[in-house]
Design a protein around this motif. Structure first.
Motif, PDB file in Angstrom:
ATOM      1  N   VAL A  80      -2.998   1.704  -0.017  1.00  0.00           N
ATOM      2  CA  VAL A  80      -2.265   0.930  -1.014  1.00  0.00           C
ATOM      3  C   VAL A  80      -2.916   1.124  -2.383  1.00  0.00           C
ATOM      4  O   VAL A  80      -4.130   1.000  -2.510  1.00  0.00           O
ATOM      5  CB  VAL A  80      -2.297  -0.572  -0.646  1.00  0.00           C
ATOM      6  N   GLN A 123      -3.949  -9.484   2.416  1.00  0.00           N
ATOM      7  CA  GLN A 123      -2.906  -8.474   2.197  1.00  0.00           C
ATOM      8  C   GLN A 123      -3.387  -7.064   2.531  1.00  0.00           C
ATOM      9  O   GLN A 123      -2.577  -6.178   2.739  1.00  0.00           O
ATOM     10  CB  GLN A 123      -2.445  -8.536   0.734  1.00  0.00           C
ATOM     11  N   ALA A 142       5.257   7.913   5.227  1.00  0.00           N
ATOM     12  CA  ALA A 142       6.048   7.547   4.051  1.00  0.00           C
ATOM     13  C   ALA A 142       5.122   7.511   2.845  1.00  0.00           C
ATOM     14  O   ALA A 142       3.945   7.189   2.978  1.00  0.00           O
ATOM     15  CB  ALA A 142       6.698   6.178   4.233  1.00  0.00           C
ATOM     16  N   ALA A 143       5.687   7.841   1.674  1.00  0.00           N
ATOM     17  CA  ALA A 143       4.832   7.848   0.488  1.00  0.00           C
ATOM     18  C   ALA A 143       5.620   7.507  -0.763  1.00  0.00           C
ATOM     19  O   ALA A 143       6.737   7.989  -0.949  1.00  0.00           O
ATOM     20  CB  ALA A 143       4.189   9.236   0.311  1.00  0.00           C
ATOM     21  N   GLU A 144       5.053   6.647  -1.584  1.00  0.00           N
ATOM     22  CA  GLU A 144       5.603   6.374  -2.911  1.00  0.00           C
ATOM     23  C   GLU A 144       4.440   6.247  -3.874  1.00  0.00           C
ATOM     24  O   GLU A 144       3.583   5.366  -3.707  1.00  0.00           O
ATOM     25  CB  GLU A 144       6.416   5.077  -2.916  1.00  0.00           C
ATOM     26  N   SER A 153       0.768  -9.020  -5.978  1.00  0.00           N
ATOM     27  CA  SER A 153       2.200  -8.749  -5.781  1.00  0.00           C
ATOM     28  C   SER A 153       2.395  -7.339  -5.229  1.00  0.00           C
ATOM     29  O   SER A 153       2.918  -6.454  -5.901  1.00  0.00           O
ATOM     30  CB  SER A 153       2.933  -8.911  -7.107  1.00  0.00           C
ATOM     31  N   LEU A 154       1.988  -7.158  -4.009  1.00  0.00           N
ATOM     32  CA  LEU A 154       2.036  -5.821  -3.404  1.00  0.00           C
ATOM     33  C   LEU A 154       3.439  -5.445  -2.963  1.00  0.00           C
ATOM     34  O   LEU A 154       4.138  -6.222  -2.344  1.00  0.00           O
ATOM     35  CB  LEU A 154       1.151  -5.795  -2.155  1.00  0.00           C
ATOM     36  N   LEU A 155       3.800  -4.224  -3.292  1.00  0.00           N
ATOM     37  CA  LEU A 155       5.012  -3.632  -2.709  1.00  0.00           C
ATOM     38  C   LEU A 155       4.580  -2.330  -2.061  1.00  0.00           C
ATOM     39  O   LEU A 155       4.009  -1.465  -2.720  1.00  0.00           O
ATOM     40  CB  LEU A 155       6.054  -3.349  -3.787  1.00  0.00           C
ATOM     41  N   LEU A 156       4.822  -2.216  -0.783  1.00  0.00           N
ATOM     42  CA  LEU A 156       4.426  -1.001  -0.078  1.00  0.00           C
ATOM     43  C   LEU A 156       5.540   0.032  -0.175  1.00  0.00           C
ATOM     44  O   LEU A 156       6.631  -0.263  -0.673  1.00  0.00           O
ATOM     45  CB  LEU A 156       4.113  -1.332   1.383  1.00  0.00           C
ATOM     46  N   ALA A 157       5.255   1.227   0.293  1.00  0.00           N
ATOM     47  CA  ALA A 157       6.249   2.303   0.247  1.00  0.00           C
ATOM     48  C   ALA A 157       7.548   1.843   0.909  1.00  0.00           C
ATOM     49  O   ALA A 157       7.526   1.236   1.977  1.00  0.00           O
ATOM     50  CB  ALA A 157       5.697   3.534   0.955  1.00  0.00           C
ATOM     51  N   ARG A 158       8.645   2.140   0.247  1.00  0.00           N
ATOM     52  CA  ARG A 158       9.991   1.833   0.733  1.00  0.00           C
ATOM     53  C   ARG A 158      10.275   0.333   0.795  1.00  0.00           C
ATOM     54  O   ARG A 158      11.167  -0.101   1.511  1.00  0.00           O
ATOM     55  CB  ARG A 158      10.242   2.476   2.105  1.00  0.00           C
ATOM     56  N   GLN A 159       9.494  -0.458   0.078  1.00  0.00           N
ATOM     57  CA  GLN A 159       9.748  -1.888   0.042  1.00  0.00           C
ATOM     58  C   GLN A 159      10.313  -2.242  -1.325  1.00  0.00           C
ATOM     59  O   GLN A 159       9.884  -1.681  -2.337  1.00  0.00           O
ATOM     60  CB  GLN A 159       8.430  -2.639   0.234  1.00  0.00           C
ATOM     61  N   GLU A 196      12.862   2.420 -10.513  1.00  0.00           N
ATOM     62  CA  GLU A 196      12.569   1.243  -9.696  1.00  0.00           C
ATOM     63  C   GLU A 196      11.800   0.198 -10.490  1.00  0.00           C
ATOM     64  O   GLU A 196      11.974  -1.004 -10.318  1.00  0.00           O
ATOM     65  CB  GLU A 196      11.776   1.649  -8.456  1.00  0.00           C
ATOM     66  N   GLU A 220      -2.398   2.515   6.070  1.00  0.00           N
ATOM     67  CA  GLU A 220      -1.596   2.501   4.838  1.00  0.00           C
ATOM     68  C   GLU A 220      -2.541   2.417   3.642  1.00  0.00           C
ATOM     69  O   GLU A 220      -3.308   1.457   3.509  1.00  0.00           O
ATOM     70  CB  GLU A 220      -0.619   1.323   4.829  1.00  0.00           C
ATOM     71  N   LYS A 262       2.541   2.981  -5.205  1.00  0.00           N
ATOM     72  CA  LYS A 262       2.728   1.853  -4.289  1.00  0.00           C
ATOM     73  C   LYS A 262       1.838   2.052  -3.063  1.00  0.00           C
ATOM     74  O   LYS A 262       0.772   1.464  -2.967  1.00  0.00           O
ATOM     75  CB  LYS A 262       4.205   1.718  -3.898  1.00  0.00           C
ATOM     76  N   SER A 263       2.273   2.872  -2.142  1.00  0.00           N
ATOM     77  CA  SER A 263       1.420   3.106  -0.978  1.00  0.00           C
ATOM     78  C   SER A 263       1.826   4.394  -0.273  1.00  0.00           C
ATOM     79  O   SER A 263       2.904   4.930  -0.491  1.00  0.00           O
ATOM     80  CB  SER A 263       1.506   1.929   0.009  1.00  0.00           C
ATOM     81  N   VAL A 264       0.923   4.854   0.568  1.00  0.00           N
ATOM     82  CA  VAL A 264       1.211   5.998   1.437  1.00  0.00           C
ATOM     83  C   VAL A 264       0.891   5.549   2.863  1.00  0.00           C
ATOM     84  O   VAL A 264      -0.210   5.074   3.134  1.00  0.00           O
ATOM     85  CB  VAL A 264       0.364   7.228   1.064  1.00  0.00           C
TER      86      VAL A 264
END
Lengths: 322, 525
Positions: free
Chosen positions: B244, B260, B216-218, A172-178, A99, B242, B221-223
C-alpha cells in the motif's frame, strides 16, 4: 455579482468565457513558477549521485532540453486537442487525474456540506444572540477554528475519532480497484478537517449577515406583526442571507482547495491535493499544470454558482431581470 | 525513497545501495532452495522470533510512494514500488546484512583478470510457466544499463561491455567488462540485478519469477500480490501481500495503529520512541548496517578547511554522542568519519575520534578560525536539529557558527553552490567503504562533496576496484579509509538505523538493501 440587466444565461456564458481566460493566465503563472524554481525534474528524480550523462539522458527523455516557451505552447496545444500531456513517470496525465478528480469532488462535496451546516448553525445562533455571552463564546470558538492549522485539526480528529472512539479509520486508504463510494467512511475525517476552518470562517460572515437583517424593516415588521421568532427566522432571516451565504461558501471553497493539499497528505487520501504535493516534489510540470487548472476551475465555478444562487435568491434581482 | 532529495530519493538510494563484502571472485549458491531472506535477518524482532511459521493469511504493507511513481521497473522511484518488484522478481544476486546472496544465479565466476564474468542460472520458471533463460538475464542487464531506459540504475552497470554480452546456452550468461572489476559481484550485481522476461518492463500485469505473483495494481494506491505456489525456492507462506502506498510516515504509523495495515516501512524516530512500549505493535530496527550516515561536510579545497588544523579542530569539536542521542533518539551509532560502519570492509582499526574541546579550541586558534558559515536545510529528517546543536558545540570551542538555512526541497537545486560552500549538512546511505569511496570521493567522482582526492588517490581506488584478490583488496581499502579518516572533510557524527513497525503477529520479515522481503513472513505470532 452577476449584473441585473442581462439575461442570466448570457451572463453565465460571459463569465465562463472570462473563466477560460483566467485559467489561461493561471497556467502561464503556474508554468512560470515551476520553471523558475531551482533544479529540474531530472536532477530531482535522480538525486545528487547521478552522473551528468544520466541526468542528460533523462532531461532529453523528459523533453527538458527545449526552451521553456516552446514547451509551454506545446503543452497548451496538446491541452486544446484534449491531451494533458505525460507525467515524468510517462503516464498520461489524464489517466492520473480522472479518478482523483472524482475522489476530490467527493471530498469537497462532503466538506462543503459540513462547512455549510457549521456556518449556518453557528452563524445564525451567534447572530440571533449578538452581544450576548453565547455570541462571545461562539466567536471565540470560531476564531480558534480558523486559527488552528489544518494538520493540527486533522491530528486531533485522528486521535479522538480514530484511536479513542474508533469510529473512523485514521487513514483514508483506497486499495487497488477500490472506489471511494465503496468506502464512504474514509471521507469523514478529512472532510471534517477541511470543513472546520472554512466553516468557522464562513460562520462569522453569516453572523454578520444575520445581525444586519435582524434590524431590517421587513424583519421588524414581521416581528411587530406578531410572528413567532421561529417563523421570523424561517420566512425572513434565512431567505435574506442565502445570497451572502452562497458567496461566503464559494470563498470557503477556495480555502478548502488549498487546505486539501495538506489534509489529503495527512490522511493519505488519493485526491488532487496529494497528487499535486507529489508532483511538486519532482517538479512534474504537466501534472502540476493540470491539477492547478482543475483546482482553479473549481474556484471559478464555485463563485459563478454562488452568483447564480444570489440572483435566484434575491427577489429584487429576479424582478429587475424580468 | 524522494522523494527533491527527499525521503523518496533517500529510500530509492537505500534500496539500490547497501551492504556488501569483499568476496572472492567466485561465488556459488549453497543449494537450489536456499532461503536467502530468512537467513538474512537484520536483527529485527520479526526475523529473530522463534514462533512456528504457519501458511496463509494476507498482509498489507505500507511504504512510501506517490501517484507520480511508475509501474515501469526501469523507472522505479519509490519504496512501495521497490517492495513490489523485489517480492515479484528475483535478482541474480543481492546483498543481505553485508553479505552477497545468490538468488537466480547458481554461480558467478570471473576470469583471472576480473574482466569477464560468467553467470550460471538456476532452473526457474516465470509466473506464466515459461523457463527463465540467460537471454532474459542479458536483456535485463542491457535494459538496466541503458541510461535512456533506466537513468536511475545505469551508472552502476557502466563498466559492462553490453555489445559483448554472450549467452552460450539457456543457463549461461557471460558479461565482459570495459575494465577489470574485482568487486563486480558486490558493487554491481549485488546492487541491482533484477531479472525480467525479455522484452518486458513490469506494469500492472508484470510476470516475474519471484515468490509472489501480480494480482492487481494501481499506482499511488496499492499493488496486490498472491503467493507463487510454483516458486523455485522456499515457498512463501502468505496467501496475499498487498503493498500500500502511503507517502507520509505519520500516516503509515497511523494506518498500522488503526489496523489498516500490518506493516509500516519507514517510520519516524520520534514515533518509534513514542510507541516503544506499545504492546500492540513491534518496532523493527535495521541495525547500523542498513543506515543513513549523517554528517557535516567540509570542503577541503577551500579555506578554512584546506588548513589541516581547521579540519582536525572541526572533527574534535563535534559531540557525536550528544547528536546521536538527541537528533536520532538513540536509534543509531556514532560515526568515525568513514562510511560503511557495520558493513564488511569497514576499517575497525581506526581510532574513534572523540570530542576534545581544549584541543579543538587550540587548533581553531592556530588556524585563525573564529567564525564559520554552514549551509543546511531539512533535506533529511534531523539535519536542521543537528546543525543547531553544532552551533552550540562550536561556540564552546570559541567559534561562532552561522547557519544558512534552505528549504529542504531546494537543498540540492544548486549543486555548484552546495559544492562550493566551505561547510554544509549532508547525508549518505551507509554503503560498504569501497562502493562509497569509488562513487563519492576522488577527482573523477560526480558528487565529491568535500573535494577530497588527487590523481594518486584516484589510482589507488581504481587499483582496489580492479583487484580480484579479496584479501589484498581489503588491505587496499583499509588504507584508503585511513587516508579519508585523516584528510576527508566528512564529519560523520552518526549512523541512523532504518526503523519500521509491524503488528506482533507478523513475523519473518527480512529487510535487505532497505527493501522488506516477505517470502518467509507469516501471521503466526
Amino acid at each position: 455579482m452577476i449584473g441585473s440587466g442581462a439575461s442570466l444565461w448570457q451572463t453565465i456564458l460571459r463569465r465562463l468565457a472570462a473563466g477560460v481566460v483566467v485559467l489561461w493566465v493561471v497556467s502561464v503563472l503556474l508554468f512560470a513558477a515551476v520553471t523558475v524554481l531551482p533544479g529540474d525534474p531530472a536532477t530531482r528524480i535522480l538525486g545528487p549521485d547521478a552522473t551528468p550523462a544520466n541526468v542528460s539522458a533523462l532531461r532529453e527523455q523528459l523533453d527538458l532540453d527545449r526552451p521553456a516557451v516552446e514547451r509551454y505552447f506545446s503543452w497548451l496545444g496538446g491541452l486544446v486537442r484534449g491531451d494533458a500531456g505525460q507525467s515524468v513517470s510517462r503516464q498520461p496525465v489524464s489517466d492520473m487525474l480522472s479518478e482523483r478528480i472524482v475522489n476530490s469532488f467527493a471530498l469537497a462535496a462532503a466538506a462543503s456540506l459540513i462547512a455549510l451546516t457549521l456556518a449556518l448553525v453557528v452563524g445564525v445562533a451567534a447572530g440571533l444572540r449578538a452581544s450576548q455571552p453565547a455570541d462571545t463564546l461562539l466567536s471565540v470558538a470560531t476564531l480558534i477554528g480558523i486559527s488552528v492549522p489544518d494538520f493540527v485539526v486533522a491530528g486531533l480528529l485522528v486521535s479522538l475519532f480514530a484511536f479513542t472512539l474508533e469510529w473512523f479509520p485514521p487513514v483514508s486508504l483506497l486499495l487497488a480497484r477500490q472506489s471511494v463510494f465503496e468506502e464512504p467512511k474514509i471521507l469523514v475525517l478529512p472532510a471534517v478537517a477541511l470543513a472546520i476552518p472554512s466553516g468557522a470562517w464562513a460562520s462569522r460572515y453569516v453572523r454578520a449577515a444575520v445581525v444586519d437583517i435582524r434590524h431590517s424593516a421587513s424583519v421588524e415588521a414581521a416581528r411587530l406583526a406578531g410572528l413567532s421568532p421561529a417563523r421570523v427566522l424561517i420566512r425572513h432571516i434565512l431567505p435574506g442571507i442565502i445570497g451572502q451565504t452562497a458567496q461566503v461558501l464559494a470563498a470557503a471553497t477556495a480555502f478548502m482547495v488549498g487546505g486539501a493539499v495538506v489534509v489529503e497528505q495527512v490522511f493519505a487520501y488519493p485526491g488532487l491535493g496529494s497528487l499535486l504535493a507529489g508532483a511538486v516534489a519532482v517538479l512534474d510540470v504537466s501534472v502540476i499544470l493540470a491539477t492547478g487548472l482543475v483546482m482553479a476551475g473549481t474556484v471559478i465555478v464555485a463563485f459563478l454558482l454562488a452568483d447564480v444562487v444570489a440572483v435566484l435568491a434575491d427577489p429584487r434581482l429576479r424582478k429587475s431581470r424580468e | 525513497m524522494p522523494q527533491p532529495l527527499s525521503r523518496r530519493r533517500f529510500l530509492r538510494n537505500a534500496a539500490v545501495g547497501g551492504a556488501m563484502l569483499a568476496v572472492p571472485s567466485v561465488l556459488v549458491a549453497c543449494g537450489d532452495d536456499d532461503d536467502d531472506d530468512q537467513s538474512s535477518s537484520t536483527g529485527s524482532p520479526a526475523a529473530s522470533e522463534t514462533t512456528v511459521a504457519t501458511p496463509g493469511g494476507k498482509v498489507r504493507a505500507a511504504a512510501a510512494g506517490a501517484a507520480t511513481d511508475s509501474l515501469n521497473v526501469f523507472q522505479t522511484n519509490g519504496m512501495a514500488q521497490y517492495t513490489v518488484w523485489y517480492n515479484l522478481y528475483d535478482s541474480l544476486a543481492y546483498l543481505s546484512a553485508g553479505q552477497v546472496q545468490l538468488s537466480l544465479a547458481e554461480s558467478i565466476n570471473s576470469n583471472a583478470a576480473a574482466t569477464e564474468w560468467t553467470i550460471k542460472l538456476k532452473k526457474a520458471n516465470w509466473h506464466d510457466g515459461k523457463p527463465v533463460t540467460s537471454k532474459d538475464a542479458a536483456y535485463s542487464i542491457r535494459s538496466f544499463g541503458d541510461p535512456k531506459n533506466a537513468p536511475g540504475f545505469a551508472s552502476s552497470l557502466a563498466d559492462v561491455d553490453f555489445a559483448g554480452i554472450r549467452t552460450p546456452d539457456d543457463q549461461t550468461l557471460v558479461l565482459p567488462l570495459k575494465r577489470a572489476r574485482g568487486d563486480f559481484i558486490e558493487s554491481v550485481l549485488g546492487q541491482a540485478s533484477l531479472v525480467l522476461p525479455e522484452g518486458s518492463s513490469g506494469g500492472a500485469t508484470a510476470v516475474g519469477s519471484g515468490p509472489f505473483k501480480m494480482a492487481a495494481a494501481e499506482v499511488g494506491k496499492s499493488v496486490r500480490l498472491v503467493r507463487n505456489d510454483d516458486y523455485w525456492g522456499s515457498k512463501p507462506l502468505l496467501d496475499e501481500l498487498e503493498i500500500v502506498t502511503i507517502d507520509d510516515a505519520t500516516a503509515r504509523m497511523n494506518a498500522l495503529k488503526g489496523g489498516q495495515v500490518e506493516y509500516a516501512h519507514g517510520i519516524s524516530l520520534a514515533a518509534a520512541q513514542a510507541e516503544a512500549a506499545n504492546k500492540n505493535l513491534k518496532v523493527q530496527r535495521s541495525g547500523v548496517g542498513i543506515a543513513t550516515a549523517h554528517l557535516f561536510a567540509a570542503n577541503v579545497a577551500v579555506p578554512p578547511f584546506n588548513n589541516p588544523n581547521a579540519l582536525r579542530a572541526l572533527k574534535l569539536a563535534v559531540d557525536r554522542k550528544a547528536l546521536v542521542n538527541t537528533v536520532l533518539y538513540g536509534y543509531g551509532e556514532v560515526g568515525n568519519d568513514v562510511v560503511g560502519k557495520g558493513l564488511p570492509g569497514y576499517n575497525t582499526s581506526l581510532p574513534q575520534i572523540e570530542r576534545n574541546v581544549a584541543e579543538a579550541k587550540q587548533l581553531f586558534s592556530k588556524a585563525g578560525v573564529t567564525e564559520l558559515k554552514m549551509r543546511t536545510g531539512e533535506f533529511v529528517s534531523g539535519a536542521t536539529a543537528a546543525a543547531q546543536l553544532l552551533v552550540s558545540q562550536l561556540a564552546e570551542c570559541g567559534v561562532k557558527l552561522t547557519l544558512e538555512s534552505l528549504p529542504g526541497d531546494q537543498y540540492f537545486s544548486d549543486y555548484q553552490a552546495l559544492f562550493d560552500a566551505p561547510l554544509k549538512s549532508m547525508y549518505f546511505i551507509n554503503r560498504p567503504p569501497l562502493t562509497h569511496l569509488a562513487t563519492y570521493t576522488g577527482s573523477k567522482a560526480g558528487f565529491n562533496i568535500t573535494k577530497v582526492g588527487n590523481p594518486d588517490y584516484d589510482a589507488k581506488v581504481a587499483a582496489a576496484q580492479a583487484n580480484p584478490d579479496a584479501t589484498s583488496r581489503k588491505k587496499q581499502v583499509d588504507e584508503l579509509q585511513a587516508y579519508l579518516h585523516e584528510n576527508d572533510g566528512l564529519v560523520i557524527w552518526g549512523f541512523q538505523e532504518n526503523v519500521h513497525a509491524h503488528t506482533p503477529k507478523l513475523t519473518g520479515i527480512a529487510v535487505s538493501q532497505s527493501v522488506p522481503r516477505f517470502i518467509a513472513a507469516s501471521l503466526s505470532g
